[in-house]
Design an enzyme around this catalytic site. Structure first.
Site, mmCIF file in Angstrom:
data_model
loop_
_atom_site.group_PDB
_atom_site.id
_atom_site.type_symbol
_atom_site.label_atom_id
_atom_site.label_comp_id
_atom_site.label_asym_id
_atom_site.label_seq_id
_atom_site.Cartn_x
_atom_site.Cartn_y
_atom_site.Cartn_z
ATOM 1 N N ASP A 183 0.836 -1.206 0.000
ATOM 2 C CA ASP A 183 0.000 0.000 0.000
ATOM 3 C C ASP A 183 0.867 1.251 0.000
ATOM 4 O O ASP A 183 1.833 1.340 0.769
ATOM 5 C CB ASP A 183 -0.902 0.038 1.234
ATOM 6 C CG ASP A 183 -1.904 -1.103 1.271
ATOM 7 O OD1 ASP A 183 -2.241 -1.626 0.191
ATOM 8 O OD2 ASP A 183 -2.354 -1.462 2.377
ATOM 9 N N ASP A 207 -0.609 -3.516 -4.302
ATOM 10 C CA ASP A 207 -1.918 -3.618 -3.665
ATOM 11 C C ASP A 207 -2.639 -2.277 -3.786
ATOM 12 O O ASP A 207 -2.790 -1.767 -4.888
ATOM 13 C CB ASP A 207 -1.771 -4.079 -2.218
ATOM 14 C CG ASP A 207 -3.075 -4.625 -1.637
ATOM 15 O OD1 ASP A 207 -4.061 -4.752 -2.381
ATOM 16 O OD2 ASP A 207 -3.110 -4.925 -0.432
ATOM 17 N N ASP A 220 -5.529 2.934 1.690
ATOM 18 C CA ASP A 220 -6.346 1.950 2.394
ATOM 19 C C ASP A 220 -6.599 2.359 3.843
ATOM 20 O O ASP A 220 -5.718 2.899 4.518
ATOM 21 C CB ASP A 220 -5.651 0.588 2.397
ATOM 22 C CG ASP A 220 -5.819 -0.158 1.085
ATOM 23 O OD1 ASP A 220 -6.293 0.449 0.107
ATOM 24 O OD2 ASP A 220 -5.470 -1.352 1.036
ATOM 25 N N ARG A 254 -11.973 -0.292 -6.951
ATOM 26 C CA ARG A 254 -11.781 0.307 -5.630
ATOM 27 C C ARG A 254 -11.420 1.788 -5.715
ATOM 28 O O ARG A 254 -10.314 2.207 -5.373
ATOM 29 C CB ARG A 254 -10.722 -0.440 -4.827
ATOM 30 C CG ARG A 254 -11.036 -1.905 -4.598
ATOM 31 C CD ARG A 254 -10.009 -2.565 -3.681
ATOM 32 N NE ARG A 254 -10.296 -3.988 -3.495
ATOM 33 C CZ ARG A 254 -9.612 -4.800 -2.710
ATOM 34 N NH1 ARG A 254 -8.588 -4.332 -2.029
ATOM 35 N NH2 ARG A 254 -9.937 -6.074 -2.594
#
Length: 517
Positions: free
Chosen positions: A163, A192, A196, A245
């Site tokens: 991330d 990834d 987040d 996302r």
């Protein structure tokens, strides 16, 4: 050929039900936004506000280890601090540092069990290369004007679970602003998410930022049972070439406005597991399934208004696939407890292009589609007294800048660092933008207690907030607003820097004079 006419639809707030769901009203918990939120916007202004390191000391860091050292050198884990970062931060210069006021680790920037911290890119810029920023069990954090790129969870080197920026475990009040987060592929390539949040993260704003070239833009909630993450604002961001996302939202409440979404390849805003999203005045372009509940039958909800859909395609509804379009309607109403200004969606691509990302001079929209520079740096003041320079007489003695050297951050075309020490008011240096550094330097130390900043003809009053720094140590000698005569306690140094933090236009420094008063 783009079917702009057919697909450019302005979404109106609808009251009809969708797929058997009645329109649901949701009132957000009331809170008093902090009046001293240090420039933060959106939900980050709630819960007491987000001011980062405002009021604390200011330090300079050019390595990841130096960032950790700054955290560990504080009197306590909550002592405010502003860490100004310049250069490339990578695995080679980032190690674990120990101390009672920190909990760091190697291989990433670790903001764990701390509070009241600002990390801001300055000068020629700050790039976190293959190195993620991890915020855990922390509060009141600002990350601003930095680039984080190519953070991987597989391959070599790895960092932060792949991330770019991640938050987890009881995180509160984070403002991430004017950052560029980018990868070079998706999970198959070892990457990834870009942004987040999980395990009870709340009161977060992502503003004026760029997220690009990633399989996953980011998530809010790591599973259908991780539903305590909430009160998240996304505004004036660019999402570009993202598979899905943008973000994925589970269970919480989020507000997305004035964002530009380009090339969302599989899906975009994925509201699921009871999540509630207010989606207004965004511009969706050349994308697929930009809003809905995807990859699950655990439905989420949305309120839509003022969005533009430009060449957006929609899949057919079915099992674990519940797109909001093409007849996009609201399934909920969400009250927003803070004030905000909306740019019309049709100007969002332009204003986001001009303001979003690192290195854009921290420009923001004025609410009428026009970029403007804040009158003060939003990362907060330092412990150094603030002053406004006088326009009085020049300090006595010799101008030490004549015959000295000079350097600085990137300069505008046709200008020169040397112009600020030539005694000629008709020549000048300008930064490449509205903020930047200009320095005077000597081969051996000089004692300096006053400087004079003279603006070029026609630019008087352009310079806004500034700092005077010891160029060797990064210590702040004085901060204030406006050009002119600036005095401070005598200091021996071999380099002195004038840092322009804000301006009303392109600053033009004709002379940077230095004196021993």
């Amino acid at each position: 050929m783009r079917r702009a006419t057919a697909w450019r639809l302005n979404t109106a707030l609808a009251t009809a039900a969708v797929v058997g769901l009645g329109l649901i009203g949701v009132a957000l918990p009331a809170f008093q936004a902090s009046a001293a939120a240090g420039g933060a916007t959106g939900f980050a202004t709630g819960n007491g506000g987000t001011t980062g390191g405002a009021g604390g000391s200011t330090v300079r860091a050019t390595t990841g280890t130096a960032i950790h050292q700054a955290l560990c050198s504080r009197a306590s884990s909550s002592t405010p601090i502003v860490i100004q970062v310049e250069g490339t931060i990578n695995h080679g210069n980032t190690t674990k540092v120990s101390g009672p006021s920190c909990n760091t680790n190697s291989g990433l920037i670790e903001l764990k069990q701390i509070s009241n911290v600002t990390i801001v890119g300055v000068g020629s810029g700050a790039v976190f290369d293959q190195l993620g920023i991890h915020i855990r069990e922390s509060s009141n954090i600002i990350v601003q004007n930095v680039t984080v790129r190519n953070v991987k969870k597989a391959g070599s080197p790895t960092s932060n679970g792949g991330d770019a920026i991640s938050m987890e475990s009881d995180v509160r009040n984070v403002w991430v602003d004017h950052v560029t987060l980018e990868a070079s592929g998706g999970e198959d390539e070892g990457f990834d998410g870009l942004f987040d949040m999980k395990d009870n993260t709340q009161y977060v704003t992502l503003s004026y930022s760029v997220l690009r070239n990633s399989g996953r833009g980011g998530l809010i909630g790591s599973s259908e049972s991780d539903l305590s993450n909430s009160y998240i604002t996304f505004h004036h961001n660019l999402y570009e070439n993202i598979d899905s996302r943008a973000p994925l939202l589970r269970g919480g409440i989020a507000h997305m406005f004035d964002n530009h979404y380009v090339s969302l390849n599989k899906s975009g805003i994925n509201s699921r597991a009871g999540a509630r999203a207010k989606v207004e005045n965004n511009y969706f372009e050349d994308s697929k399934d930009v809003l809905g509940t995807f990859y699950t039958d655990e439905l989420g909800y949305w309120q839509v208004a003022g969005n533009v859909f430009d060449n957006v395609t929609w899949s057919a509804p079915g099992a674990e696939n519940h797109p909001a379009g093409p007849d996009t309607r609201s399934t909920i109403t969400v009250s927003i407890p803070y004030s905000y200004s909306l740019d019309p969606a049709n100007c969002v691509p332009d204003v986001v292009r001009r303001t979003a990302g690192a290195g854009k001079g921290l420009q923001v929209s004025d609410g009428s589609c026009t970029p403007t520079t804040p009158t003060a740096t939003p990362t907060g003041p330092t412990a150094t007294p603030t002053s406004t320079p006088t326009t009085g007489p020049t300090p006595g003695g010799t101008n030490l800048s004549i015959g000295a050297g000079s350097d600085g951050s990137s300069k505008a075309d046709g200008t020169s660092y040397a112009n600020v020490r030539d005694g000629d008011l008709s020549t000048y240096w300008s930064p490449n933008g509205t903020t930047g550094d200009i320095s005077i330097k000597w081969s051996s130390a000089r004692t300096v207690s006053a400087i004079v900043i003279r603006e070029a003809s026609g630019s008087s009053g352009t310079i806004g907030s500034w700092q005077v720094l010891n160029g060797g140590t990064g210590a702040v000698l004085k901060s204030g607003t406006g050009a002119g005569v600036i005095t401070f306690s005598p200091v021996s140094l071999s380099k002195i820097t004038f840092r322009i933090a804000s301006a009303t236009g392109a600053p033009k420094v004709a002379e940077f004079e230095t004196y021993t008063a």
